[in-house]
Design an enzyme around this catalytic site. Structure first.
Site, mmCIF file in Angstrom:
data_model
loop_
_atom_site.group_PDB
_atom_site.id
_atom_site.type_symbol
_atom_site.label_atom_id
_atom_site.label_comp_id
_atom_site.label_asym_id
_atom_site.label_seq_id
_atom_site.Cartn_x
_atom_site.Cartn_y
_atom_site.Cartn_z
ATOM 1 C CD GLU A 173 15.941 -70.261 48.411
ATOM 2 O OE1 GLU A 173 16.378 -70.323 47.246
ATOM 3 O OE2 GLU A 173 16.558 -70.753 49.376
ATOM 4 N N PRO A 194 10.673 -69.979 37.447
ATOM 5 C CG PRO A 194 12.998 -69.843 37.483
ATOM 6 C CD PRO A 194 11.776 -68.991 37.539
ATOM 7 C CD GLU A 418 23.915 -77.858 50.712
ATOM 8 O OE1 GLU A 418 22.972 -78.655 50.887
ATOM 9 O OE2 GLU A 418 23.793 -76.622 50.784
ATOM 10 C CG HIS A 486 21.283 -70.753 54.366
ATOM 11 N ND1 HIS A 486 21.515 -69.798 53.398
ATOM 12 C CD2 HIS A 486 21.662 -70.191 55.535
ATOM 13 C CE1 HIS A 486 22.028 -68.710 53.952
ATOM 14 N NE2 HIS A 486 22.137 -68.929 55.252
ATOM 15 C CD GLU A 511 21.046 -67.996 47.648
ATOM 16 O OE1 GLU A 511 22.168 -68.515 47.545
ATOM 17 O OE2 GLU A 511 20.068 -68.572 48.142
#
Length: 704
Positions: A173, A194, A418, A486, A511
C-alpha cells in the site's frame, strides 16, 4: 494445435569461452528470441531479445538450499523438449470472452554432475513475452529440501526508467514512484512513508512486482510472477551499479524461504515486453500461465456491483466498534447488551436498511456492511488469537431482519470477515463462518488481514500465508462463496483457476484518499502493475473530495476530478465494483451517478486506445452479450487532450453519452466541474476530449 519435438536425449557439449549448450527459442511471430545456455562453470542462464533489442541480458538461474550442495552450478544438459501450443479458452468473467493461449515451449532438463540431482527449466515464449519456471522431478537424490535463496536474475540492458514501490513483506500500500534504476536507493525511505508496526522493509534497492520499466528508446518491460502456489511471494532486489534484479523471496519466521517436496514446481517468472505500452495492458500471459478452472459448475459466480457501510468508517465519521466501556474483549464472556453504546457505530439496522433501499432503487446487486460483528473494540495490534467469531452480531445489527429485508428488495448482502491477521483463528472457524453465510443468504465475503500475522513472526507474503489465502478461496468454493481478499498477497492470475476469487485489494486503494491522499497519477500506473495479476477492489466512485464535509477533523482530499472517478469503472476492470461514496452524495450528482449505474462489469472484448504508464490510458470495452460499449479515459497529473478512435464499433450509428471534465476542472481547485453531453458517433468518428489534471472521462454507447 499442439506439436512436440524431442531433441537428442544427450546433447554433445560444444564449449565456447562464455557458454556451452546454447539453445534458442522463437516466439510464434518471431519477434522475441530466448537463448538458454550454461556458462563455463555449468551455471544455467537465459537472455531475451525483442526485434533484435536486448530485453534481458544474460541472467543466471538456480537456488541456494539449506543442506547439501546448492543448485546453482556444475549442471549439464540431459535433454531438451520443445513444443508449440495454440488454443482459445473462455474465462468465467474478465476483460474478454475468449483468450488465446499461443506459445512456443522449451523444457531444458538438467543434471548437476557432482550431486546427480535433476532440475528442469520450462520456458514458454508468447508474442508478448516470456514465462519460465523451475521443475523438480521426483528423485532419490532430491526429495525434501529447503530453499534459502532463489538466484533468478533479470539483468536490464541499462539504467531504465522504473515505476516502482518499495519491497515489503507485509504490504503493497504505497504510492508509485517514477525514477531511474540508479535513483531507487536514494528515494526508498521517503517513498515508504510512515512505518506500520506490522510491516517489514527489506533493503533500499528492493522493489515489488509487478514492476513496470521503460527504456529510452521506447521499449516497455513488465516483470512479475504467475501461478503463485505453495511458494513465497517474489520481490526484486536491484544491483544498482550493474542494473541486475535478483529474486528476493519472502522469508518465514525463522528466515527460510520455501519448503519443497519433489516432484514440484515453482511459480512462473514473467517478462511482458513490447514497443507499444498498450500491449502491456492487453497481455494475457499471467492468466495463460495458470491452470484451467477447477470449479465444475461456475453458474453461481456472478459479477457484482455494490455499495456499503464502509466509507464513513474510513473517514472516521462513524466507527466499527460498538462501545467504549470495555478495556478488552473476551468473545465468550462479554455481554454487549449490558454495555453503553458510544453512539458512533456504523453498522446499525436502520442505516443498513437505508443502504439496501438505495441499492434496490438504483439497481445495485449487493450491500457490504463492515463492523457488524462483535470484537471490534480491541481488534488490531494486540497479537490476540480469538479476535472475531464471524457469526455474532452487535445488539444494534438485526441480522435476520436485515437478511429478510434485503431479500424482499432483491438485494444481496456481502459478509465482512476481518481476521486481524489471526490466521489460525480464521481457519478453525472458517467452516462455521461460511455455513453461517450460506444459511443467511450471503454469497460473497470481503476478508481482511490487517496487522501482525499470527503465529508471531510470520509475514503476509511467506509460503505459509500464500497457502492460507488459497485455502480460504478453495474452501469458499465448497460453499459456493465468492471471495474479495484485502491485505492478502498480490494476485498472480489464480482467478483463472479459482474464478470465485472475484477481487483483491493488495495495493493502495481509494481508502487512502481519506488518509492523506493518493497521487493524481496513481490510477494511471495500477493497470500496468497491480492489475497485471488480476482485478482490484479499488472502491472508486468518490464524488466528494473534501473529507471535512464528512468529518471536520479529517482534512484529507480526494485527488481526482469527479469525471476521473467515473473513468475507473472502465480503465480498472473488475467483476466486483463498488460505488464507495455516501448515497446522499450520489443524490447531489444523480446525473453523473447514472454512468455508475449503467456501466457493465463483464466484457466480450477490450480495446486499448491510448496508454502511457503513470500519465494516461484510454480503454474501450464491449459489455458481455449486449450491444453496449463503454469508454474510460483516466488522466494523470498533467492536463491533456485524448483522442478516442471509435473504429472498434461495428458498422452503424450510435448514441454516445459523454461524461467529461469541465474546462475549468482540476483535481484540487475545481474537481466537481463536469459536463454531460450526447453525440452521434460511428466507427469513423475521432473524438477529442479534454482531460484535466487528475481528470478523465467516461462514455456510454448504444446503437441508435
Amino acid at each position: 494445435m499442439r506439436t512436440l519435438k524431442k531433441l537428442a536425449a544427450l546433447i554433445a557439449i560444444a564449449a565456447t569461452p562464455a557458454s556451452i549448450l546454447g539453445q534458442t527459442l522463437k516466439s510464434p511471430d518471431g519477434n522475441l528470441t530466448l537463448d538458454f545456455s550454461l556458462n563455463h562453470s555449468g551455471v544455467p542462464q537465459y537472455q531475451l531479445d525483442f526485434k533484435g533489442r536486448e530485453v534481458i541480458k544474460p541472467s543466471r538461474l538456480g537456488f541456494e538450499i539449506k543442506k547439501g550442495k546448492h543448485l546453482k552450478d556444475k549442471f549439464e544438459v540431459v535433454s531438451v523438449d520443445t513444443l508449440s501450443h495454440d488454443e482459445t479458452w473462455r474465462p468465467v468473467w474478465g476483460e474478454e470472452a475468449e483468450i488465446r493461449n499461443n506459445y512456443k515451449e522449451m523444457l531444458v532438463n538438467l543434471r548437476q554432475k557432482d550431486s546427480d540431482r535433476l532440475m528442469s527449466v520450462r520456458f514458454r515464449l508468447f508474442d508478448d513475452g516470456l514465462g519460465f519456471r523451475y521443475e523438480f522431478p521426483m528423485q532419490k537424490k532430491l526429495s525434501y529440501f529447503v530453499i534459502t535463496d532463489e538466484l533468478t536474475e533479470f539483468a536490464m540492458p541499462g539504467d531504465l526508467e522504473a515505476y516502482w514501490i518499495p519491497a515489503d513483506y507485509d504490504t503493497q500500500e504505497f504510492n508509485y514512484t517514477r525514477s531511474r534504476l540508479s535513483a531507487i536507493a536514494d528515494s526508498a525511505e521517503c517513498v515508504r512513508g510512515p512505518k506500520y508496526d506490522w510491516t517489514d522493509r527489506p533493503g533500499k534497492t528492493a522493489v515489488q512486482t509487478a514492476l513496470m520499466l521503460r527504456s529510452d528508446d521506447g521499449l516497455y518491460v513488465n516483470l512479475h510472477e504467475a501461478a503463485l502456489v505453495n511458494y513465497p511471494c517474489m520481490h526484486l532486489d536491484l544491483d544498482d551499479k550493474n542494473f541486475v534484479f535478483k529474486a528476493m523471496l519472502t522469508p518465514d519466521a525463522v528466515g527460510d524461504k520455501a519448503y519443497m517436496q519433489t516432484d514440484c514446481t515453482t511459480p512462473w517468472r514473467t517478462v511482458i515486453v513490447s514497443d507499444d505500452a498498450r500491449d502491456i495492458l492487453a497481455s494475457r500471459i499471467t492468466l495463460n500461465l495458470n491452470e484451467p478452472c477447477k470449479i465444475e459448475d461456475t453458474s453461481w459466480i456472478k459479477p457484482c456491483k455494490y455499495i456499503g457501510v464502509w466509507w464513513e468508517m474510513i473517514n472516521r465519521k462513524s466507527r466499527w466498534s460498538y462501545t467504549y466501556d470495555l478495556p478488552n474483549i473476551h468473545l465468550d464472556k462479554v455481554d454487549y447488551t449490558k454495555t453503553k453504546p458510544h453512539g458512533l457505530h456504523g453498522a446499525t439496522t436502520e442505516k443498513v436498511k437505508h443502504y439496501i433501499d438505495f441499492a434496490a432503487e438504483h439497481g445495485f446487486d449487493a450491500v457490504l456492511v463492515e463492523g457488524w460483528n462483535i470484537g471490534w473494540e480491541d481488534w488490531s495490534g494486540k497479537m490476540k488469537d480469538e479476535v472475531f467469531d464471524f457469526v455474532t452480531p452487535y445488539p444494534d445489527f438485526d441480522l435476520p431482519g436485515i437478511r429478510d429485508y434485503a431479500k424482499s428488495k432483491g438485494v444481496k448482502m456481502i459478509m465482512h470477515h476481518e481476521t486481524s491477521s489471526s490466521v489460525r483463528n480464521y481457519e478453525r472457524r472458517m467452516d462455521e463462518a461460511y455455513k453461517f453465510m450460506k444459511d443467511n443468504g450471503y454469497d460473497a465475503v470481503k476478508s481482511g488481514y490487517v496487522g501482525n500475522i499470527l503465529p508471531a513472526g510470520s509475514n503476509h507474503y511467506s509460503q505459509w500465508l500464500v497457502n492460507h489465502y488459497l485455502y480460504a478461496v478453495t474452501k469458499a468454493a465448497d460453499y459456493e462463496i465468492m471471495v474479495n481478499a484485502h491485505e492478502a498477497v498480490r494476485p498472480t492470475g489464480l482467478c483463472r483457476t479459482w474464478p470465485n476469487l472475484i477481487g483483491n485489494e493488495s495495493a493502495r486503494g481509494s481508502e487512502y484518499h481519506a488518509f492523506g491522499g493518493n497521487k493524481p497519477s496513481h490510477t494511471t500506473i495500477l493497470p500496468f502493475t497491480r492489475l497485471v495479476g488480476g482485478p482490484m477492489d479499488y472502491t472508486p466512485g468518490l464524488f466528494e473530495n473534501d473529507m471535512t464535509k464528512y468529518n471536520k477533523k479529517n482534512t484529507a482530499w480526494v485527488n481526482t476530478t469527479l469525471a476521473n472517478q467515473l473513468s475507473l469503472y472502465v480503465t480498472m476492470s473488475s467483476p466486483l465494483q463498488m460505488a464507495a461514496d455516501f448515497p446522499e452524495t450520489y443524490e447531489r450528482f444523480i446525473d453523473a451517478f447514472q454512468f455508475i449505474k449503467d456501466v457493465a462489469l463483464d466484457w466480450d472484448k477490450s480495446y486499448y486506445l491510448e496508454a502511457e504508464p503513470m500519465e494516461y490510458l484510454t480503454v474501450a470495452r464491449k459489455a458481455k452479450g449486449e450491444d453496449k460499449w463503454f469508454v474510460g479515459g483516466t488522466n494523470g497529473a498533467e492536463p491533456r487532450t485524448a483522442v478516442v478512435d471509435f473504429s472498434f464499433l461495428p458498422a452503424g450509428k450510435y448514441k454516445a453519452v459523454i461524461y467529461r471534465d469541465g474546462k475549468d476542472a482540476h483535481f484540487r481547485k475545481n474537481p466537481q466541474s463536469y459536463v454531460i453531453e450526447t453525440k452521434s458517433v460511428s466507427p469513423k468518428t475521432r473524438l477529442k476530449v479534454y482531460e484535466a489534471a487528475g481528470g478523465g472521462f467516461a462514455i456510454s454507447i448504444l446503437p441508435e
